[in-house]
Design a protein around this motif. Structure first.
Motif, PDB file in Angstrom:
ATOM      1  N   MET A  51      -3.151  90.064  35.486  1.00 28.65           N
ATOM      2  CA  MET A  51      -4.541  89.613  35.419  1.00 28.65           C
ATOM      3  C   MET A  51      -5.190  89.611  36.798  1.00 28.65           C
ATOM      4  O   MET A  51      -6.347  90.002  36.961  1.00 28.65           O
ATOM      5  N   GLN A  52      -4.439  89.174  37.790  1.00 23.92           N
ATOM      6  CA  GLN A  52      -4.966  89.087  39.147  1.00 23.92           C
ATOM      7  C   GLN A  52      -5.110  90.446  39.813  1.00 23.92           C
ATOM      8  O   GLN A  52      -5.911  90.608  40.736  1.00 23.92           O
ATOM      9  N   SER A 136      -4.137  89.628  28.146  1.00 28.93           N
ATOM     10  CA  SER A 136      -5.276  89.738  29.059  1.00 28.93           C
ATOM     11  C   SER A 136      -4.977  90.697  30.205  1.00 28.93           C
ATOM     12  O   SER A 136      -5.852  91.464  30.624  1.00 28.93           O
ATOM     13  N   GLY A 137      -3.749  90.656  30.691  1.00 25.24           N
ATOM     14  CA  GLY A 137      -3.388  91.502  31.826  1.00 25.24           C
ATOM     15  C   GLY A 137      -3.485  92.986  31.548  1.00 25.24           C
ATOM     16  O   GLY A 137      -3.811  93.773  32.435  1.00 25.24           O
ATOM     17  N   PHE A 138      -3.207  93.354  30.297  1.00 20.44           N
ATOM     18  CA  PHE A 138      -3.217  94.771  29.941  1.00 20.44           C
ATOM     19  C   PHE A 138      -4.496  95.185  29.209  1.00 20.44           C
ATOM     20  O   PHE A 138      -4.630  96.348  28.804  1.00 20.44           O
ATOM     21  N   ASN A 139      -5.434  94.238  29.039  1.00 17.33           N
ATOM     22  CA  ASN A 139      -6.672  94.556  28.311  1.00 17.33           C
ATOM     23  C   ASN A 139      -7.889  94.016  29.050  1.00 17.33           C
ATOM     24  O   ASN A 139      -8.389  92.940  28.724  1.00 17.33           O
ATOM     25  N   SER A 164     -12.010  88.512  29.816  1.00 22.81           N
ATOM     26  CA  SER A 164     -12.597  87.928  28.610  1.00 22.81           C
ATOM     27  C   SER A 164     -11.616  87.925  27.438  1.00 22.81           C
ATOM     28  O   SER A 164     -11.608  87.001  26.629  1.00 22.81           O
ATOM     29  N   PHE A 165     -10.776  88.938  27.361  1.00 20.23           N
ATOM     30  CA  PHE A 165      -9.838  89.078  26.237  1.00 20.23           C
ATOM     31  C   PHE A 165      -8.463  88.536  26.610  1.00 20.23           C
ATOM     32  O   PHE A 165      -7.831  89.030  27.553  1.00 20.23           O
ATOM     33  N   TYR A 166      -7.953  87.551  25.823  1.00 20.07           N
ATOM     34  CA  TYR A 166      -8.747  86.756  24.894  1.00 20.07           C
ATOM     35  C   TYR A 166      -8.883  85.374  25.499  1.00 20.07           C
ATOM     36  O   TYR A 166      -8.466  85.175  26.650  1.00 20.07           O
ATOM     37  N   ALA A 167      -9.408  84.379  24.790  1.00 20.96           N
ATOM     38  CA  ALA A 167      -9.774  83.100  25.385  1.00 20.96           C
ATOM     39  C   ALA A 167      -8.550  82.224  25.679  1.00 20.96           C
ATOM     40  O   ALA A 167      -7.987  81.605  24.777  1.00 20.96           O
ATOM     41  N   GLY A 168      -8.172  82.156  26.941  1.00 24.32           N
ATOM     42  CA  GLY A 168      -6.988  81.397  27.337  1.00 24.32           C
ATOM     43  C   GLY A 168      -7.141  79.899  27.156  1.00 24.32           C
ATOM     44  O   GLY A 168      -6.206  79.221  26.710  1.00 24.32           O
ATOM     45  N   HIS A 169      -8.305  79.351  27.510  1.00 18.92           N
ATOM     46  CA  HIS A 169      -8.529  77.913  27.354  1.00 18.92           C
ATOM     47  C   HIS A 169      -8.426  77.504  25.878  1.00 18.92           C
ATOM     48  O   HIS A 169      -7.796  76.499  25.540  1.00 18.92           O
ATOM     49  N   THR A 170      -9.048  78.282  25.032  1.00 21.25           N
ATOM     50  CA  THR A 170      -9.014  77.982  23.596  1.00 21.25           C
ATOM     51  C   THR A 170      -7.602  78.104  23.054  1.00 21.25           C
ATOM     52  O   THR A 170      -7.156  77.273  22.246  1.00 21.25           O
TER      53      THR A 170
END
Length: 273
Positions: A51-52, A136-139, A164-170
């Motif tokens: 992701m980073q 998220s890291g790959f999308n 944005s993909f997908y919602a980590g907090h949720t």
């Protein structure tokens, strides 16, 4: 130091689990659960690095963004940006992490099995983190707020703007909340409060998801997927540990081969007919 802390935690969990399973609806095994939890943590870290390391958007790419290119289901929120909603979302988000601790504090049966429940909770969040960060890291997907003219160009060019993909907090809030409800349900099979506990557990991540949507952090589809993944993990991990689990589902550690010839540790979810 980190390895030492992990070793102490594993030893403490082993001791408490071995002494506290007779009056628990769950069965845990250190030889199975410890590798799965460790694999989840390791994969979470790897996904976080992915992701980073994403490439941020260039000024030219940002200038060419058109909300009409967003799919029709999500298009309504393209350009939303609310810093207040972002700040408020942290309240139910962080609060959800404390819900399982509430059980330990106020439920005598759960408290007598605190080590076991805590071990399952860590495993739940480790698996949730691995699924989210790898996805998220790959999308890379551009956040809705990037479409807003009020957001500074520097913020739009950051790698985080494509998470944005997908919602980590949720996802995390759903995993913690539904884990809380599932454990309460299993330890209190005759409690009339179970319906209200489930409703409360459902409301917490829904609130987080709505606020993250208003904040322009995620599209609706990102939140719906995060809600589904988090709630599924939060329910499945305790269910797979139940002594009375006759679903045919089982969870076990496994070795995952990679394309470069190496291998990493992961978890295998199987179903027996």
């Amino acid at each position: 130091m980190k390895k030492y802390i992990l070793m102490i935690w594993c030893l403490a969990m082993t001791a408490q689990v071995s002494l506290a399973q007779n009056d628990s609806p769950y069965r845990t095994r250190f030889t199975v659960d410890a590798p799965i939890t460790a694999a989840g943590m390791g994969l979470s870290y790897y996904g976080l690095t992915r992701m980073q390391d994403k490439d941020g958007l260039t000024e030219e790419q940002i200038a060419n963004l058109d909300k009409n290119q967003v799919n029709s289901f999500d298009r309504f929120s393209a350009g939303w940006d609310s810093d207040q909603a972002k700040k408020i979302s942290d309240i139910p988000f962080y609060g959800s992490f404390a819900l399982p601790l509430v059980l330990v504090a106020f439920d005598d049966d759960v408290r007598s099995n605190a080590g076991q429940v805590f071990g399952m909770y860590v495993q739940t969040m480790a698996i949730t983190g691995a699924l989210f960060t790898l996805s998220s890291g790959f999308n890379p997907r551009t956040r809705p707020l990037v479409y807003s003219p009020d957001v500074e160009i520097g913020d739009k060019m950051r790698a985080n703007a494509r998470n944005s993909f997908y919602a980590g907090h949720t996802t995390a809030a759903a995993a913690a909340s539904f884990f809380f409800a599932k454990v309460f349900h299993d330890f209190n099979p005759d409690s009339p409060a179970r319906t209200y506990v489930w409703l409360g557990a459902a409301a917490v991540p829904a609130t987080v998801g709505y606020l993250r949507l208003r904040a322009g952090k995620h599209f609706l589809s990102d939140n719906l997927l995060g809600y589904a993944v988090g709630s599924a993990v939060g329910i499945l991990v305790p269910q797979l540990h139940k002594k009375s689990n006759n679903s045919g589902l089982s969870l076990s550690p496994t070795i995952i081969p990679t394309f470069n010839g190496t291998a990493s540790q992961g978890a295998n979810l199987s179903y027996t007919f």
